[in-house]
Design a protein around this motif. Structure first.
Motif, PDB file in Angstrom:
ATOM      1  N   ILE A  24      39.494   1.144  63.699  1.00 11.17           N
ATOM      2  CA  ILE A  24      38.920   0.105  63.333  1.00 11.17           C
ATOM      3  C   ILE A  24      39.319  -1.123  64.339  1.00 11.17           C
ATOM      4  O   ILE A  24      38.980  -2.321  64.688  1.00 11.17           O
ATOM      5  CB  ILE A  24      39.239  -0.877  62.112  1.00 11.17           C
ATOM      6  CG1 ILE A  24      38.854   0.554  60.573  1.00 11.17           C
ATOM      7  CG2 ILE A  24      39.043  -1.849  61.692  1.00 11.17           C
ATOM      8  CD1 ILE A  24      39.273   0.215  59.688  1.00 11.17           C
ATOM      9  N   LEU A  25      40.443  -0.839  64.732  1.00  7.79           N
ATOM     10  CA  LEU A  25      41.197  -1.780  65.970  1.00  7.79           C
ATOM     11  C   LEU A  25      41.024  -1.668  67.104  1.00  7.79           C
ATOM     12  O   LEU A  25      41.336  -2.580  68.370  1.00  7.79           O
ATOM     13  CB  LEU A  25      42.415  -2.362  65.350  1.00  7.79           C
ATOM     14  CG  LEU A  25      42.885  -3.217  64.519  1.00  7.79           C
ATOM     15  CD1 LEU A  25      43.890  -3.525  63.636  1.00  7.79           C
ATOM     16  CD2 LEU A  25      41.742  -4.767  64.166  1.00  7.79           C
ATOM     17  N   MET A  26      41.186   0.140  67.495  1.00  6.65           N
ATOM     18  CA  MET A  26      41.496   0.193  68.704  1.00  6.65           C
ATOM     19  C   MET A  26      40.380   1.243  69.403  1.00  6.65           C
ATOM     20  O   MET A  26      40.179   1.863  70.519  1.00  6.65           O
ATOM     21  CB  MET A  26      43.214   0.628  68.683  1.00  6.65           C
ATOM     22  CG  MET A  26      44.253   0.257  68.299  1.00  6.65           C
ATOM     23  SD  MET A  26      45.969   0.714  68.163  1.00  6.65           S
ATOM     24  CE  MET A  26      45.603   0.825  70.034  1.00  6.65           C
ATOM     25  N   ASN A  27      39.204   1.105  68.409  1.00  8.32           N
ATOM     26  CA  ASN A  27      37.944   1.869  69.045  1.00  8.32           C
ATOM     27  C   ASN A  27      36.326   1.167  69.087  1.00  8.32           C
ATOM     28  O   ASN A  27      36.083   1.836  68.478  1.00  8.32           O
ATOM     29  CB  ASN A  27      38.102   3.065  68.019  1.00  8.32           C
ATOM     30  CG  ASN A  27      37.377   4.391  68.993  1.00  8.32           C
ATOM     31  OD1 ASN A  27      37.108   4.486  69.995  1.00  8.32           O
ATOM     32  ND2 ASN A  27      36.240   5.140  67.739  1.00  8.32           N
ATOM     33  N   GLN A  28      36.605  -0.468  68.893  1.00  3.75           N
ATOM     34  CA  GLN A  28      35.909  -0.829  68.800  1.00  3.75           C
ATOM     35  C   GLN A  28      34.808  -0.581  70.543  1.00  3.75           C
ATOM     36  O   GLN A  28      33.751  -1.552  69.957  1.00  3.75           O
ATOM     37  CB  GLN A  28      36.447  -2.695  68.986  1.00  3.75           C
ATOM     38  CG  GLN A  28      37.501  -3.283  67.840  1.00  3.75           C
ATOM     39  CD  GLN A  28      37.271  -3.971  67.265  1.00  3.75           C
ATOM     40  OE1 GLN A  28      36.106  -4.897  68.340  1.00  3.75           O
ATOM     41  NE2 GLN A  28      37.913  -4.588  66.788  1.00  3.75           N
ATOM     42  N   ASP A  29      34.825   0.437  70.897  1.00  5.61           N
ATOM     43  CA  ASP A  29      34.052   0.267  71.932  1.00  5.61           C
ATOM     44  C   ASP A  29      33.157   1.884  72.060  1.00  5.61           C
ATOM     45  O   ASP A  29      32.114   1.688  72.618  1.00  5.61           O
ATOM     46  CB  ASP A  29      34.252   0.028  73.430  1.00  5.61           C
ATOM     47  CG  ASP A  29      34.981  -0.947  74.111  1.00  5.61           C
ATOM     48  OD1 ASP A  29      35.186  -1.655  73.552  1.00  5.61           O
ATOM     49  OD2 ASP A  29      36.247  -0.816  74.823  1.00  5.61           O
ATOM     50  N   ALA A  30      33.456   2.259  70.598  1.00  9.00           N
ATOM     51  CA  ALA A  30      32.748   3.067  70.586  1.00  9.00           C
ATOM     52  C   ALA A  30      31.023   3.105  69.633  1.00  9.00           C
ATOM     53  O   ALA A  30      31.527   2.880  68.777  1.00  9.00           O
ATOM     54  CB  ALA A  30      33.767   4.067  69.911  1.00  9.00           C
ATOM     55  N   GLY A  31      30.564   2.960  70.192  1.00  8.85           N
ATOM     56  CA  GLY A  31      29.192   3.056  69.695  1.00  8.85           C
ATOM     57  C   GLY A  31      28.562   1.384  69.654  1.00  8.85           C
ATOM     58  O   GLY A  31      29.380   0.404  69.717  1.00  8.85           O
TER      59      GLY A  31
END
Length: 381
Positions: free
Chosen positions: A127-134
């Motif tokens: 939720i915090l570290m994968n915000q560029d996915a999709g």
């Protein structure tokens, strides 16, 4: 022989298939032992609705399965979540051409559950570290489903209710899907028309979902009511606490939290601890106190994936739960003098020297880190 349809949680990229794969006409397509090399291949298999067939022959089969399990690495929770996000994006943006939407959403739910069961810390950190996915609206829905799953399980919700909660979290914004990305990055004040889109999207979402064959009234109810508030100030109906299902309240609070910690073009994301505090202080009339307490207990004062500075000057990332909600496990990445460490070092923040001094934005941390560096293979891409 046993035949069933492939789901996203069945296939691990880079690992041999544990069974033969057939199409719906029982034609052999892939033999047991074939290694799927790319996520795109996984998506193709799922879209085509292929089947696996496994032979069951008593103790020998059980022993073989046990041996396979011992020698098979655990899958990547991060990869599963990214795959679920891609799958959901395709479904939602092609809603008008989709048939049998509900069983396909169940597949996405199964992949998210499998990811959380594989490593809940990695799932929360996404939720915090994968915000560029999709795209933002789809990723936001997956984030909300992860939080809702963890909270619902902590509240001992029955499995069928957890399923309905997750389905509603994934589908709640379909009525404003094509506006959501633009509004997410909007700097200027919203027009009256845009306010109208926002306030009407729960009803529009339900209408679209009914048209796509979703008939579960609980799911539709949670979608319809996920913007209602305890004090009757929400929309679309202005319902009060007693008229809002608790399961819709879980989704609503997950929605509030995940929206606050997502970055915008015109502002930084809120720090995770500040996001929780903001919900509790500025929206205390809108939320159920017992539910808020459960969120804090499950997410922690410093949610997994939060960048922090310790009392000794080290900078690191919260990687797991500790002995209390205020003393999580941290892996230090930067030493007291500002030099990057050769490898992450585990710190117990209940110890005075390693207590958390402040929360940081990633840009303030002075170091870039992949999730795999912190959680290993269960956070590999």
């Amino acid at each position: 022989m046993e035949q069933r349809r492939i789901t996203m949680s069945d296939i691990v990229v880079g690992k041999p298939l544990p069974w033969d794969v057939y199409d719906s006409n029982n034609k052999l397509l892939l033999r047991k032992g074939h290694v799927v090399q790319r996520e795109q291949q996984v998506e193709t298999l799922i879209v085509r609705g292929l089947f696996v067939t496994a032979k069951r022959d008593g103790a020998a089969s059980a022993q073989g399965a046990a041996a396979t399990a011992r020698h098979t690495e655990r899958p990547s929770a991060l990869r599963l979540i990214n795959l679920a996000t891609k799958r959901l994006e395709r479904l939602l943006f092609n809603l008008h051409s989709e048939s049998e939407l509900h069983p396909k959403i169940v597949e996405v739910i199964a992949a998210i559950k499998f990811a959380v069961d594989t490593n809940p810390d990695v799932a929360l950190a996404c939720i915090l570290m994968n915000q560029d996915a999709g795209s933002y609206p789809v990723r936001h829905s997956v984030d909300c489903a992860i939080v809702s799953l963890i909270v619902a399980r902590a509240m001992n919700k029955p499995a069928h209710e957890v399923q309905d909660i997750m389905a509603a979290a994934l589908l709640m914004n379909v009525g404003m899907l094509r506006h959501h990305e633009e509004l997410h990055h909007r700097e200027a004040p919203l027009s009256d028309e845009e306010h109208g889109v926002i306030r009407s999207h729960p009803e529009e979402s339900v209408s679209l979902l009914r048209g796509a064959g979703v008939v579960d009234e609980n799911v539709l109810s949670y979608v319809l009511l996920h913007h209602e508030n305890e004090d009757g100030s929400g929309y679309p109906f202005g319902k009060g606490s007693a008229d809002i299902p608790e399961n819709a309240k879980i989704i609503a609070m997950a929605d509030r939290y995940c929206a606050r910690v997502s970055s915008r073009l015109y502002r930084k994301s809120m720090l995770p601890n500040a996001a929780l505090r903001d919900i509790l202080l500025t929206e205390k009339k809108n939320i159920q106190p017992m539910l808020a307490a459960c969120f804090i207990r499950e997410l922690g004062t410093y949610p997994t994936g939060t960048f922090v500075r310790l009392v000794n000057g080290e900078v690191g990332v919260v990687t797991g739960r500790g002995s209390s909600t205020t003393t999580p496990i941290v892996h230090a990445l930067v030493g007291p003098r500002g030099a990057p460490l050769s490898f992450p070092i585990r710190r117990e923040t209940h110890k005075e020297l390693h207590a958390i001094r402040e929360v940081l934005h990633e840009s303030q941390a002075g170091v870039r880190v992949s999730m795999q560096q912190l959680w290993g293979a269960e956070a590999s891409l």
